[in-house]
Enzyme design. Structure first.
Site, PDB file in Angstrom:
ATOM      1  N   GLY A 167       9.259   6.101  -8.655  1.00 18.90           N
ATOM      2  CA  GLY A 167      10.310   5.226  -8.134  1.00 18.90           C
ATOM      3  C   GLY A 167       9.728   4.159  -7.234  1.00 18.90           C
ATOM      4  O   GLY A 167      10.358   3.721  -6.274  1.00 18.90           O
ATOM      5  N   GLY A 168       8.536   3.691  -7.586  1.00 18.79           N
ATOM      6  CA  GLY A 168       7.771   2.797  -6.714  1.00 18.79           C
ATOM      7  C   GLY A 168       8.133   1.331  -6.779  1.00 18.79           C
ATOM      8  O   GLY A 168       7.522   0.506  -6.101  1.00 18.79           O
ATOM      9  N   HIS A 211      15.885  10.054   0.183  1.00 16.84           N
ATOM     10  CA  HIS A 211      17.019   9.794   1.070  1.00 16.84           C
ATOM     11  C   HIS A 211      18.208   9.184   0.326  1.00 16.84           C
ATOM     12  O   HIS A 211      19.283   9.030   0.899  1.00 16.84           O
ATOM     13  CB  HIS A 211      16.595   8.934   2.261  1.00 16.84           C
ATOM     14  CG  HIS A 211      16.444   7.475   1.966  1.00 16.84           C
ATOM     15  ND1 HIS A 211      16.336   6.538   2.956  1.00 16.84           N
ATOM     16  CD2 HIS A 211      16.363   6.773   0.795  1.00 16.84           C
ATOM     17  CE1 HIS A 211      16.205   5.338   2.428  1.00 16.84           C
ATOM     18  NE2 HIS A 211      16.223   5.459   1.124  1.00 16.84           N
ATOM     19  N   ASP A 222       8.907   3.885 -12.668  1.00 22.27           N
ATOM     20  CA  ASP A 222      10.267   3.513 -12.305  1.00 22.27           C
ATOM     21  C   ASP A 222      11.035   3.240 -13.588  1.00 22.27           C
ATOM     22  O   ASP A 222      10.451   3.247 -14.685  1.00 22.27           O
ATOM     23  CB  ASP A 222      10.298   2.289 -11.378  1.00 22.27           C
ATOM     24  CG  ASP A 222      11.431   2.373 -10.354  1.00 22.27           C
ATOM     25  OD1 ASP A 222      12.550   2.768 -10.753  1.00 22.27           O
ATOM     26  OD2 ASP A 222      11.216   2.046  -9.181  1.00 22.27           O
TER      27      ASP A 222
END
Length: 376
Positions: free
Chosen positions: A217-218, A284, A243
């Site tokens: 997910g960079g 998060h 990603d």
């Protein structure tokens, strides 16, 4: 002055201003001043003021001259009123009657190479409506702690009741604005190899068998680029950027040491036995079961005694959390029913996936930390 000292001074200045304000002054700023300042900043973007002024060199200009550089026609009286406000808010400088000068920030607002304009659009497009409707959403769910990312505060107001990421994937502009905001947010952070010793990853790494680091997910690949900056002798292909295809499609100019790989992190991790798997502000975004599945997919690909899971995220202190940390916690709640985690919450999440924390590396700024974990 160090970066951490600068941030400490900013926090001290905020406390000083707050202590000097009356209740009425504080109310006025929060409820009346801040919303209209942002609205006018966005309007300047809409009429092409910032782009035209930056293209013209950013020097001092009169209202009539500034009307000429705008892409859309605007009433000089309206522009004058707008700019008086923005000068008072320190967005630009007022140097005479109806004469204004740009600032580094206003120049960045009009710079095509800057991610600031897209960040402003992101707030207008995503954040503002979510925050405005949050009280109604919380009342609707009976003031319970949100835990469903599909039925989030964002989906509550969004016309199609789509969640945040669903809208981004369906609308290129929505994703583009969010990508710009993400890049701005990442650029202002301390590079993770500064406060985490990446030499410990390079030492003992078998790069003939698997990559050194897989950034999951960079997005733009900036975190892997920072690894390249610190370790320029790494062989080509030793770093992997994962990603969704929609995110990777806009990535340009990466080092040959970085390989791009389309991947959905809610599916099994295809890269097995890497030296490290890296997540920067990914977890998060996801509460409960979603976060657990994401971590389990990584854990199932890790090699015991060799692979590391590196989580670069906020570790919420039990007391004394900063404005940045608490704002991010509430925005994660509003946008996706998610949250920032405390150390016990991180420990619990990782244990459920068969992992254990080795060490927590703080960034020294009182913002993010890097959690180093391995298979238990």
């Amino acid at each position: 002055m160090s970066d951490s000292q600068r941030i400490q001074h900013i926090e001290a200045a905020r406390k000083l201003i707050s202590s000097l304000q009356t209740n009425e002054e504080k109310m006025y700023e929060l409820t009346y001043a801040q919303p209209i300042v942002f609205a006018i900043l966005q309007t300047g973007l809409d009429v092409g003021l910032w782009a035209g002024w930056t293209k013209a060199g950013g020097h001092a200009m009169t209202i009539s001259e500034l009307c000429q550089v705008c892409e859309r026609e605007i009433d000089p009286k309206l522009l004058s009123r707008m700019l008086r406000l923005l000068a008072a808010a320190n967005i630009i400088e007022e140097i005479g009657e109806d004469t204004f000068k740009s600032t580094p920030f206003s120049l960045a607002c009009g710079d095509d190479g800057s991610f600031i304009p897209r960040s402003i659009q992101c707030s207008t497009h995503h954040f503002v409506m979510t925050d405005i409707t949050l009280p109604k959403y919380l009342a609707e769910i009976g003031y319970k702690n949100p835990d469903d990312p599909v039925k989030s505060g964002y989906a509550f107001w969004e016309p199609g009741h789509r969640d945040f990421f669903a809208r981004c994937m369906a609308e290129p502009d929505s994703q583009n604005f969010f990508s710009g905001w993400m890049r701005c947010w990442t650029d202002q952070k301390l590079p993770w190899p500064v406060y985490f010793d990446t030499n410990t990853l390079v030492e003992g790494a078998d790069l003939s068998a698997a990559p050194l680091c897989v950034d999951i997910g960079g997005h733009h690949g900036i975190d892997l680029s920072r690894v390249v900056d610190k370790h320029p002798d790494l062989p080509n292909g030793s770093l992997v950027l994962q990603d969704l295809p929609e995110c990777l499609s806009e990535v340009k100019g990466l080092s040959e040491k970085i390989t791009m790989m389309p991947y959905n992190f809610f599916t099994p991790q295809p890269v097995k036995g890497a030296r490290s798997y890296y997540l920067h502000c990914v977890l998060h975004d996801w509460p409960g079961d979603k976060a657990r599945l994401l971590v389990e997919n990584i854990a199932n690909a890790m090699k015991k005694g060799y692979s590391k899971l590196l989580i670069n995220d906020i570790v919420m202190p039990r007391t004394g959390a900063s404005l940045t940390q608490t704002v991010m916690d509430m925005q994660c709640m509003a946008l996706g029913s998610a949250y920032e985690r405390t150390e016990p919450m991180w420990t619990s999440l990782l244990q459920e996936a068969g992992l254990k924390i080795v060490k927590i590396w703080p960034d020294g700024r009182g913002y993010e930390s890097l959690i180093e974990a391995e298979l238990a």
